[in-house]
Design a protein around this motif. Structure first.
Motif, PDB file in Angstrom:
ATOM      1  N   ALA A 161       0.889  -1.231  -0.073  1.00 39.31           N
ATOM      2  CA  ALA A 161      -0.005   0.061  -0.059  1.00 39.31           C
ATOM      3  C   ALA A 161       0.858   1.293  -0.038  1.00 39.31           C
ATOM      4  CB  ALA A 161      -1.105  -0.092   1.214  1.00 39.31           C
ATOM      5  N   THR A 162       2.183   1.197  -0.050  1.00 36.76           N
ATOM      6  CA  THR A 162       2.978   2.273   0.018  1.00 36.76           C
ATOM      7  C   THR A 162       3.267   2.569  -1.209  1.00 36.76           C
ATOM      8  OG1 THR A 162       4.014   1.457   2.282  1.00 36.76           O
ATOM      9  CG2 THR A 162       5.378   3.116   1.037  1.00 36.76           C
ATOM     10  N   PRO A 163       2.980   4.182  -1.544  1.00 34.49           N
ATOM     11  CA  PRO A 163       3.443   4.624  -2.990  1.00 34.49           C
ATOM     12  C   PRO A 163       5.063   4.503  -3.328  1.00 34.49           C
ATOM     13  CG  PRO A 163       2.073   6.291  -1.643  1.00 34.49           C
ATOM     14  CD  PRO A 163       2.401   5.121  -0.689  1.00 34.49           C
ATOM     15  N   GLY A 164       5.048   3.948  -4.472  1.00 30.13           N
ATOM     16  CA  GLY A 164       6.455   3.837  -5.052  1.00 30.13           C
ATOM     17  C   GLY A 164       7.021   2.566  -4.891  1.00 30.13           C
ATOM     18  N   VAL A 165       6.442   1.396  -4.316  1.00 28.99           N
ATOM     19  CA  VAL A 165       6.730   0.278  -3.995  1.00 28.99           C
ATOM     20  C   VAL A 165       6.309  -0.611  -5.269  1.00 28.99           C
ATOM     21  CG1 VAL A 165       6.357  -1.884  -2.713  1.00 28.99           C
ATOM     22  CG2 VAL A 165       6.911   0.228  -1.477  1.00 28.99           C
ATOM     23  N   VAL A 166       7.306  -1.455  -5.928  1.00 30.64           N
ATOM     24  CA  VAL A 166       7.233  -1.984  -7.022  1.00 30.64           C
ATOM     25  C   VAL A 166       7.543  -3.550  -6.917  1.00 30.64           C
ATOM     26  CG1 VAL A 166       7.485  -0.239  -8.598  1.00 30.64           C
ATOM     27  CG2 VAL A 166       9.399  -1.530  -8.088  1.00 30.64           C
ATOM     28  N   ALA A 167       8.156  -3.845  -5.979  1.00 30.26           N
ATOM     29  CA  ALA A 167       8.594  -5.253  -5.546  1.00 30.26           C
ATOM     30  C   ALA A 167       8.522  -5.357  -4.004  1.00 30.26           C
ATOM     31  CB  ALA A 167       9.884  -5.386  -5.985  1.00 30.26           C
ATOM     32  N   ILE A 168       8.350  -6.715  -3.554  1.00 29.60           N
ATOM     33  CA  ILE A 168       8.353  -6.864  -2.020  1.00 29.60           C
ATOM     34  C   ILE A 168       9.229  -8.256  -1.922  1.00 29.60           C
ATOM     35  CG2 ILE A 168       7.248  -7.189   0.102  1.00 29.60           C
ATOM     36  CD1 ILE A 168       4.708  -5.941  -1.334  1.00 29.60           C
ATOM     37  N   SER A 169      10.203  -8.142  -1.091  1.00 26.25           N
ATOM     38  CA  SER A 169      11.073  -9.418  -0.775  1.00 26.25           C
ATOM     39  C   SER A 169      10.726 -10.094   0.545  1.00 26.25           C
ATOM     40  CB  SER A 169      12.547  -9.202  -0.936  1.00 26.25           C
ATOM     41  OG  SER A 169      13.324 -10.220  -0.333  1.00 26.25           O
TER      42      SER A 169
ATOM     43  N   ILE B 139       2.467  -5.729  -8.580  1.00 32.31           N
ATOM     44  CA  ILE B 139       3.567  -5.614  -7.572  1.00 32.31           C
ATOM     45  C   ILE B 139       4.354  -6.723  -7.574  1.00 32.31           C
ATOM     46  CG2 ILE B 139       4.521  -5.340  -5.287  1.00 32.31           C
ATOM     47  CD1 ILE B 139       2.288  -3.041  -4.950  1.00 32.31           C
ATOM     48  N   ALA B 140       5.802  -6.975  -7.811  1.00 34.15           N
ATOM     49  CA  ALA B 140       6.533  -8.374  -7.612  1.00 34.15           C
ATOM     50  C   ALA B 140       6.726  -8.708  -6.242  1.00 34.15           C
ATOM     51  CB  ALA B 140       7.632  -8.134  -8.482  1.00 34.15           C
ATOM     52  N   VAL B 141       6.173  -9.947  -5.813  1.00 39.18           N
ATOM     53  CA  VAL B 141       6.059 -10.280  -4.476  1.00 39.18           C
ATOM     54  C   VAL B 141       7.299 -11.416  -4.744  1.00 39.18           C
ATOM     55  CG1 VAL B 141       5.160 -11.039  -2.306  1.00 39.18           C
ATOM     56  CG2 VAL B 141       3.901  -9.425  -3.940  1.00 39.18           C
TER      57      VAL B 141
ATOM     58  N   SER C 227       3.144 -20.295  -2.448  1.00 37.67           N
ATOM     59  CA  SER C 227       2.133 -19.409  -3.100  1.00 37.67           C
ATOM     60  C   SER C 227       1.974 -19.067  -4.429  1.00 37.67           C
ATOM     61  CB  SER C 227       1.858 -18.238  -2.168  1.00 37.67           C
ATOM     62  OG  SER C 227       0.914 -17.378  -2.557  1.00 37.67           O
ATOM     63  N   PRO C 228       0.711 -19.288  -5.213  1.00 40.10           N
ATOM     64  CA  PRO C 228       0.734 -19.062  -6.657  1.00 40.10           C
ATOM     65  C   PRO C 228       0.721 -17.484  -6.793  1.00 40.10           C
ATOM     66  CG  PRO C 228      -1.352 -19.554  -5.712  1.00 40.10           C
ATOM     67  CD  PRO C 228      -0.494 -19.906  -4.665  1.00 40.10           C
ATOM     68  N   TYR C 229       0.965 -16.624  -5.915  1.00 39.25           N
ATOM     69  CA  TYR C 229       0.934 -15.215  -5.851  1.00 39.25           C
ATOM     70  C   TYR C 229       2.246 -14.546  -5.909  1.00 39.25           C
ATOM     71  CZ  TYR C 229      -3.846 -15.798  -5.506  1.00 39.25           C
ATOM     72  OH  TYR C 229      -5.356 -16.312  -5.478  1.00 39.25           O
ATOM     73  N   VAL C 230       3.275 -15.364  -5.619  1.00 40.57           N
ATOM     74  CA  VAL C 230       4.706 -14.982  -5.528  1.00 40.57           C
ATOM     75  C   VAL C 230       5.601 -15.451  -6.632  1.00 40.57           C
ATOM     76  CG1 VAL C 230       4.322 -14.917  -3.159  1.00 40.57           C
ATOM     77  CG2 VAL C 230       5.589 -16.987  -3.944  1.00 40.57           C
TER      78      VAL C 230
ATOM     79  N   VAL D 107       3.867  -6.397 -13.009  1.00 39.61           N
ATOM     80  CA  VAL D 107       3.857  -7.654 -13.071  1.00 39.61           C
ATOM     81  C   VAL D 107       2.652  -8.392 -12.263  1.00 39.61           C
ATOM     82  CG1 VAL D 107       6.242  -7.899 -13.363  1.00 39.61           C
ATOM     83  CG2 VAL D 107       5.242  -8.394 -11.240  1.00 39.61           C
ATOM     84  N   THR D 108       2.161  -9.457 -12.624  1.00 43.18           N
ATOM     85  CA  THR D 108       1.148 -10.337 -11.803  1.00 43.18           C
ATOM     86  C   THR D 108       1.543 -11.684 -11.312  1.00 43.18           C
ATOM     87  OG1 THR D 108      -0.729  -9.133 -13.160  1.00 43.18           O
ATOM     88  CG2 THR D 108      -1.273 -11.329 -12.064  1.00 43.18           C
ATOM     89  N   SER D 109       1.712 -11.730 -10.009  1.00 44.11           N
ATOM     90  CA  SER D 109       2.260 -12.796  -9.499  1.00 44.11           C
ATOM     91  C   SER D 109       3.610 -13.497 -10.204  1.00 44.11           C
ATOM     92  CB  SER D 109       1.157 -14.038  -9.635  1.00 44.11           C
ATOM     93  OG  SER D 109       0.070 -13.505  -8.998  1.00 44.11           O
TER      94      SER D 109
END
Length: 409
Positions: free
Chosen positions: A188-196, A219-221, A238-241, A358-360
């Motif tokens: 939910a943080t503006p500017g975040v495009v990837a989460i590790s 967002i790429a997780v 998870s199928p979402y990462v 990206v999606t998942s």
């Protein structure tokens, strides 16, 4: 059923007992080679055990302490994955971990100075640390093991994408609910495009409901595949990462690329028992979700040099002595690290450099030309199938391969 116990991805440390100095160096480094090892880890109220091993100090049963940068740095990571000269243009990589690392920003500053990178601080807007709800305070209780993980994650982003902004989100504890709250806060943080996410735990019935917190289209997780060899962990399943496996990365004078990669034996992989197969995954030996999707360097013997000073004994030669004996916790200087705890933030940073929505984990499957195929090595016993044995094309331990620039991401 109780939530699965979570484990922190393997972090392997190398330290040498010596007075601490920080030297500025952008020169290529030679990774320290593994000798004897000792367990390096911690427990947080019995909820999670940090799993790791350290090269044994010649002085005792603890890790060694080094006074100058060791292992690979930005020059090697960027050269190996064809990332030189690329820019993130203001994009942010979010790091989700549990517990607080009190010295995170100061240690990041030492790493970046020593490696010749520009400062990344709260003051200049490059770095931000928040709790799982997105507030600057109160922060979770500190933990020596998670602080080492945090240093690894921050330094891995810096090495891969020097101009990426970094958001560190610290969950209250290493349980699923707080960690997933932290993931939602990052998304939910503006500017975040990837989460590790450099952690994982055993699959059970609770993970299916938790998957919704990893589903953030655009967002790429990324998630570490695990560090115990063949076998599946969540959230990598998870199928979402994008599930990230690990490799051994070595310089080569004969390979056209200048580097070679093989499967790291600790890389997690396999066939999920619970998670449905995503529509973008087409391997035929697993009816459900297969781990991993892609990979990057993870072998501690070819690992990243990281700077961390959060420990239980302070900063002195006596502290280094206690660390070497295994009588103190944490680190006091430069450490050489590995595990898929390293490969996950590397891949998240490549996504940030690419800048695509990206999606998942689907994007690399449609752009395999942007990956180096890893074709040798194994991470365990699975009857010789691709689920634990690398080969041409897709395989479990290394997925589709490792980054060749950003076109695969």
């Amino acid at each position: 059923m109780a939530p699965p116990r979570l484990f922190r991805s393997l972090v392997v440390l190398s330290l040498v007992a010596a007075p601490l100095t920080v030297a500025t160096s952008t020169a290529e480094a030679t990774p320290l080679q593994s000798g004897g090892v000792v367990n390096f880890g911690c427990a947080t109220s019995g909820k999670m055990h940090c799993l790791g091993k350290a090269i044994r100090s010649p002085k005792g049963n603890g890790p060694l302490v080094v006074s100058t940068p060791v292992g690979y740095g930005p020059a090697e990571i960027q050269a190996a994955y064809n990332l030189g000269g690329l820019h993130a243009n203001g994009r942010t990589v979010a790091i989700v971990d549990a517990q607080d690392a009190p010295t995170a920003e100061a240690d990041l500053a030492k790493f970046r100075f020593a490696r010749g990178l520009s400062p990344c601080t709260t003051a200049n807007g490059c770095f931000k640390k928040v709790n799982q709800n997105g507030a600057a305070s109160p922060l979770p209780a500190p933990d020596y093991g998670w602080a080492e993980e945090i240093s690894l994650d921050l330094d891995a982003v810096s090495a891969t994408c020097p101009d990426c902004k970094i958001l560190l989100v610290e969950a209250d504890s290493p349980d699923i609910d707080p960690l997933m709250t932290a993931v939602d806060t990052a998304a939910a943080t503006p500017g975040v495009v990837a989460i590790s996410n450099s952690y994982g735990g055993a699959e059970d019935s609770t993970i299916l409901a938790a998957d919704a917190h990893l589903n953030h289209p655009g967002i790429a997780v990324t998630a570490s595949s695990g560090d115990s060899g063949y076998g599946v962990s969540w959230p990598a399943s998870s199928p979402y990462v994008t599930a990230v496996g690990g490799t051994t990365l070595k310089k080569s004078t004969t390979a056209a690329r200048g580097w070679t990669e093989t499967t790291w034996s600790g890389s997690g992989s396999g066939c999920s028992a619970l998670e449905a197969k995503p529509v973008w995954q087409h391997d035929t030996g697993c009816a459900k979700r297969t781990v991993a999707d892609v990979s990057a360097v993870a072998d501690p013997a070819t690992g990243l040099g990281v700077y961390d000073t959060y420990n239980s004994c302070g900063s002195s030669s006596f502290c280094d002595f206690l660390l070497a004996l295994g009588l103190a916790q944490g680190a006091d200087g430069w450490v050489q690290v590995g595990g898929t705890s390293l490969s996950s933030p590397v891949i998240a940073s490549v996504y940030a450099l690419a800048g695509n929505s990206v999606t998942s984990g689907s994007y690399p499957y449609a752009h395999t030309g942007g990956l180096y195929d890893v074709t040798s090595g194994s991470n365990g016993s699975c009857g010789g199938t691709y689920l634990c044995t690398a080969g041409a094309g897709y395989d479990g331990p290394t997925g589709l391969g490792t980054p060749n620039g950003t076109s695969g991401f």
